[in-house]
Write an enzyme that holds these catalytic residues in place. Structure first.
Site, PDB file in Angstrom:
ATOM      1  CD  GLU A   7      -1.980  -4.822  -7.950  1.00  0.00           C
ATOM      2  OE1 GLU A   7      -1.648  -5.733  -7.305  1.00  0.00           O
ATOM      3  OE2 GLU A   7      -0.858  -4.236  -8.770  1.00  0.00           O
TER       4      GLU A   7
ATOM      5  CD  GLU B 278      -1.057  -9.589  -8.936  1.00  0.00           C
ATOM      6  OE1 GLU B 278      -1.783  -8.978  -8.532  1.00  0.00           O
ATOM      7  OE2 GLU B 278      -0.017 -10.008  -8.517  1.00  0.00           O
TER       8      GLU B 278
ATOM      9  CG  LEU C 200      -3.751 -13.609  -1.530  1.00  0.00           C
ATOM     10  CD1 LEU C 200      -2.531 -12.724  -0.539  1.00  0.00           C
ATOM     11  CD2 LEU C 200      -5.086 -13.307  -0.503  1.00  0.00           C
TER      12      LEU C 200
HETATM   13  P1  AHM Z   1       1.224  -8.116  -5.412  1.00  0.00           P
HETATM   14  O1  AHM Z   1       0.123  -7.894  -6.106  1.00  0.00           O
HETATM   15  O2  AHM Z   1       2.369  -9.000  -6.125  1.00  0.00           O
HETATM   16  O3  AHM Z   1       1.216  -8.340  -3.933  1.00  0.00           O
HETATM   17  O4  AHM Z   1       2.271  -6.639  -5.530  1.00  0.00           O
HETATM   18  C1  AHM Z   1       1.698  -5.469  -5.083  1.00  0.00           C
HETATM   19  C2  AHM Z   1       2.085  -5.032  -3.814  1.00  0.00           C
HETATM   20  C3  AHM Z   1       1.225  -3.860  -3.202  1.00  0.00           C
HETATM   21  O5  AHM Z   1       0.455  -4.281  -2.393  1.00  0.00           O
HETATM   22  C4  AHM Z   1       2.275  -3.283  -2.456  1.00  0.00           C
HETATM   23  O6  AHM Z   1       2.045  -1.845  -2.284  1.00  0.00           O
HETATM   24  C5  AHM Z   1       3.706  -3.407  -3.263  1.00  0.00           C
HETATM   25  O7  AHM Z   1       3.456  -4.606  -3.856  1.00  0.00           O
HETATM   26  C6  AHM Z   1       4.759  -3.611  -2.438  1.00  0.00           C
HETATM   27  O8  AHM Z   1       5.978  -3.554  -3.342  1.00  0.00           O
HETATM   28  P2  AHM Z   1       7.397  -3.465  -2.519  1.00  0.00           P
HETATM   29  O9  AHM Z   1       7.671  -4.627  -1.800  1.00  0.00           O
HETATM   30  O10 AHM Z   1       8.277  -3.285  -3.775  1.00  0.00           O
HETATM   31  O11 AHM Z   1       7.490  -1.922  -1.758  1.00  0.00           O
HETATM   32 MG    MG Z   2      -1.319  -7.196  -6.161  1.00  0.00          MG
END
Ligand code: AHM
Ligand code: MG
Length: 321
Positions: free
Chosen positions: A271, A84, A107
């Site tokens: 993911e 990512e 992460l």
């Molecule tokens: P990230 O990989 O940048 O952490 O984003 C993914 C995360 C998920 O783990 C989670 O369910 C979601 O983003 C939460 O998003 P939001 O704050 O829009 O609800």
């Molecule tokens: Mg994520």
């Protein structure tokens, strides 16, 4: 040989067992930083940079990325990775003869890092399709999720756990930090058929399509025979943590398309696909609202798709709309 290694040596190939050993070592290092919450090196807080999909990077995002990359390169059995945190795929020089590639969110749940709430690492492993002995190619990573040979996540929470499948069910391991290794705690985990929990960021409710609004109303109103509510809402905002609870208790996680992100937020390769693999291996389902996630043909590396994952009863109801 660690217990994880010993278990995998009977479940899968030596190469895949070695990949998991690298993940075991890297996740211990990341765990330590998560536990210290600012006591160790200065790696909490924002970094002031953005990743390839425009997310603000936290220092721990970048730290975890480098720890996992180093461990997987060193394992010698991963030919390259897609993370990512990197715009492009990376071929691991010197490992071109290796048969596998890995997709990874080093992460996940970045918004929960600085507030001591569960976060995770999500990964999926594939056999490469490009010729061995050459650098990896994009097509090695744009494979259907169904082609994963193993997948899993590590959840850094009150304890650190690794949840994995090599295609023979889902198994849960707990990290024993004093041994720097995982101990097997649950075998052949089955997601309950019926759910109790729906996990969705409801602030976006007005953006949901009519079908999803109807499903949320259904969850809010369904009563059991004793008159009590059937469902309750729980949303942590870390996919691993929300999925983990639903895996054990029965439930559904939904991140649909919303106005500012028509395809939602969750990335297909590193993911949705690994989580969907674990969902199916535990008897649940995962879709983008209509198509089965594991059968989707990926188009690009950082592709986002609407994501519905959970137990059969709730998924059937959500898909009915
Ligand atoms: P990230 O990989 O940048 O952490 O984003 C993914 C995360 C998920 O783990 C989670 O369910 C979601 O983003 C939460 O998003 P939001 O704050 O829009 O609800
Ligand atoms: Mg994520």
């Amino acid at each position: 040989m660690t217990e994880l290694n010993e278990f995998l040596s009977t479940e899968t190939t030596l190469e895949i067992a070695k990949i998991f050993s690298a993940i075991e070592q890297a996740s211990f290092i990341v765990s330590k930083e998560v536990w210290y919450q600012g006591l160790g090196d200065d790696i909490m807080g924002a970094r002031g940079t953005e990743n390839s999909t425009g997310d603000q990077q936290q220092k721990l995002d970048v730290y975890a990325d480098s720890v996992f990359e180093r461990a997987l390169r060193k394992s010698g059995v991963i030919a390259g990775w897609a993370s990512e945190e990197s715009d492009e795929i990376v071929s691991f020089e010197g490992n071109e003869d290796a048969s596998h590639v890995i997709v990874i969110d080093p992460l996940d749940g970045s918004s929960n890092i600085d507030v001591n709430v569960a976060i995770g690492t999500i990964f999926g492993i594939y056999e490469r399709v490009s010729p061995h002995g050459t650098p990896v190619e994009l097509r090695d990573f744009l494979q259907k999720g169904r082609k994963q040979v193993a997948a899993g996540y590590v959840m850094y929470s009150v304890s650190t756990q690794m949840v994995l499948s090599t295609g023979h069910g889902v198994h849960i391991f707990t990290l024993e930090p004093w041994k720097r290794s995982y101990h097997r705690v649950l075998d052949h985990v089955k997601m309950p058929y019926e759910g109790r929990v729906y996990s969705i960021n409801e602030v976006n409710f007005e953006d949901f399509d009519e079908g999803l609004k109807r499903f949320i109303h259904y969850c809010q109103n369904k009563k059991r025979a004793n008159g009590k509510r059937q469902y309750t809402g729980r949303y942590i905002g870390s996919l691993v943590a929300d999925f983990h609870r639903n895996l054990l208790r029965g439930g559904i996680y939904v991140y649909p398309g919303i106005e500012e992100a028509p395809n939602g937020k969750i990335r297909l390769l590193y993911e949705c696909n690994p989580i969907a693999y674990l969902a199916e291996q535990s008897g649940g389902q995962a879709t983008d609202g209509s198509q089965v996630i594991l059968d989707m043909e990926p188009i690009e590396l950082h592709q986002r798709v609407p994501f519905y994952v959970g137990c059969n009863e709730m998924m059937n109801e959500a898909m009915r709309t």
